[in-house]
Design a protein around this motif. Sequence first.
Motif, short mmCIF file in Angstrom:
data_model
loop_
_atom_site.label_atom_id
_atom_site.label_comp_id
_atom_site.label_asym_id
_atom_site.label_seq_id
_atom_site.Cartn_x
_atom_site.Cartn_y
_atom_site.Cartn_z
N ARG A 72 0.84 -1.20 0.00
CA ARG A 72 0.00 0.00 0.00
C ARG A 72 0.88 1.26 0.00
O ARG A 72 0.82 2.09 0.89
N ILE A 73 1.67 1.39 -1.03
CA ILE A 73 2.63 2.49 -1.17
C ILE A 73 1.92 3.71 -1.73
O ILE A 73 1.12 3.60 -2.67
N VAL A 74 2.19 4.86 -1.16
CA VAL A 74 1.64 6.12 -1.63
C VAL A 74 2.81 7.01 -2.02
O VAL A 74 3.75 7.20 -1.25
N ILE A 75 2.75 7.53 -3.25
CA ILE A 75 3.80 8.41 -3.78
C ILE A 75 3.18 9.76 -4.11
O ILE A 75 2.22 9.82 -4.88
N THR A 76 3.74 10.82 -3.55
CA THR A 76 3.28 12.17 -3.82
C THR A 76 4.44 12.97 -4.40
O THR A 76 5.56 12.93 -3.88
N ALA A 77 4.16 13.70 -5.48
CA ALA A 77 5.16 14.58 -6.08
C ALA A 77 5.13 15.92 -5.35
O ALA A 77 4.11 16.59 -5.34
N LEU A 78 6.23 16.26 -4.71
CA LEU A 78 6.31 17.56 -4.01
C LEU A 78 6.58 18.69 -5.00
O LEU A 78 6.38 19.85 -4.68
N LYS A 79 7.04 18.33 -6.19
CA LYS A 79 7.10 19.21 -7.35
C LYS A 79 6.98 18.31 -8.57
O LYS A 79 7.05 17.08 -8.43
N ALA A 80 6.76 18.85 -9.74
CA ALA A 80 6.59 18.02 -10.94
C ALA A 80 7.74 17.01 -10.99
O ALA A 80 8.90 17.37 -10.85
N SER A 81 7.39 15.73 -11.18
CA SER A 81 8.38 14.67 -11.07
C SER A 81 8.13 13.57 -12.09
O SER A 81 7.05 13.44 -12.65
N SER A 82 9.16 12.75 -12.26
CA SER A 82 9.02 11.54 -13.06
C SER A 82 9.82 10.43 -12.38
O SER A 82 10.80 10.68 -11.70
N PHE A 83 9.32 9.20 -12.54
CA PHE A 83 10.03 8.06 -11.95
C PHE A 83 9.77 6.81 -12.77
O PHE A 83 8.88 6.77 -13.62
N THR A 84 10.57 5.79 -12.50
CA THR A 84 10.36 4.48 -13.10
C THR A 84 10.23 3.46 -12.00
O THR A 84 10.69 3.65 -10.88
N TYR A 85 9.60 2.37 -12.37
CA TYR A 85 9.51 1.19 -11.52
C TYR A 85 10.41 0.17 -12.20
O TYR A 85 10.27 -0.08 -13.39
N GLU A 86 11.34 -0.37 -11.47
CA GLU A 86 12.31 -1.28 -12.06
C GLU A 86 12.32 -2.61 -11.32
O GLU A 86 12.19 -2.64 -10.10
N GLN A 87 12.49 -3.68 -12.08
CA GLN A 87 12.64 -5.02 -11.51
C GLN A 87 14.00 -5.57 -11.90
O GLN A 87 14.42 -5.41 -13.04
N THR A 88 14.66 -6.23 -10.97
CA THR A 88 15.86 -6.95 -11.29
C THR A 88 15.43 -8.19 -12.06
O THR A 88 14.58 -8.94 -11.58
N LEU A 89 15.96 -8.36 -13.24
CA LEU A 89 15.58 -9.52 -14.04
C LEU A 89 16.30 -10.75 -13.53
O LEU A 89 17.51 -10.76 -13.42
N ALA A 90 15.53 -11.77 -13.20
CA ALA A 90 16.12 -13.00 -12.67
C ALA A 90 16.31 -14.02 -13.77
O ALA A 90 15.73 -14.02 -14.77
#
Length: 90
Positions: A72-90
């Motif tokens: 139940r993760i909540v992410i708020t941008a405190l200013k205009a932002s960008s991000f990625t979600y990354e997985q380590t490939l197994a």
Amino acid sequence: MKSEDISHLLTREHTHNIIYLAEDQTISIQKTLKQGERIKCLSGLLWITAADFKGDIFLNENKDVEMHGAKRIVITALKASSFTYEQTLA
């Protein structure tokens, strides 16, 4: 504050897709992150909090965090932002 659930975007097929948030926009991830799954801030400033996770996290540009077991993760941008979600490939 309305929060959009983006859990459906967090799949191996969407790994490294860039997610953009406007200032004060909040999104949620309604799944438990596994080992090797990371959130990486590309620009801006993110405030991240999660159930059963000790403390809040602030990520700025080029920083990332692995939140193994966080749910139940909540992410708020405190200013205009960008991000990625990354997985380590197994």
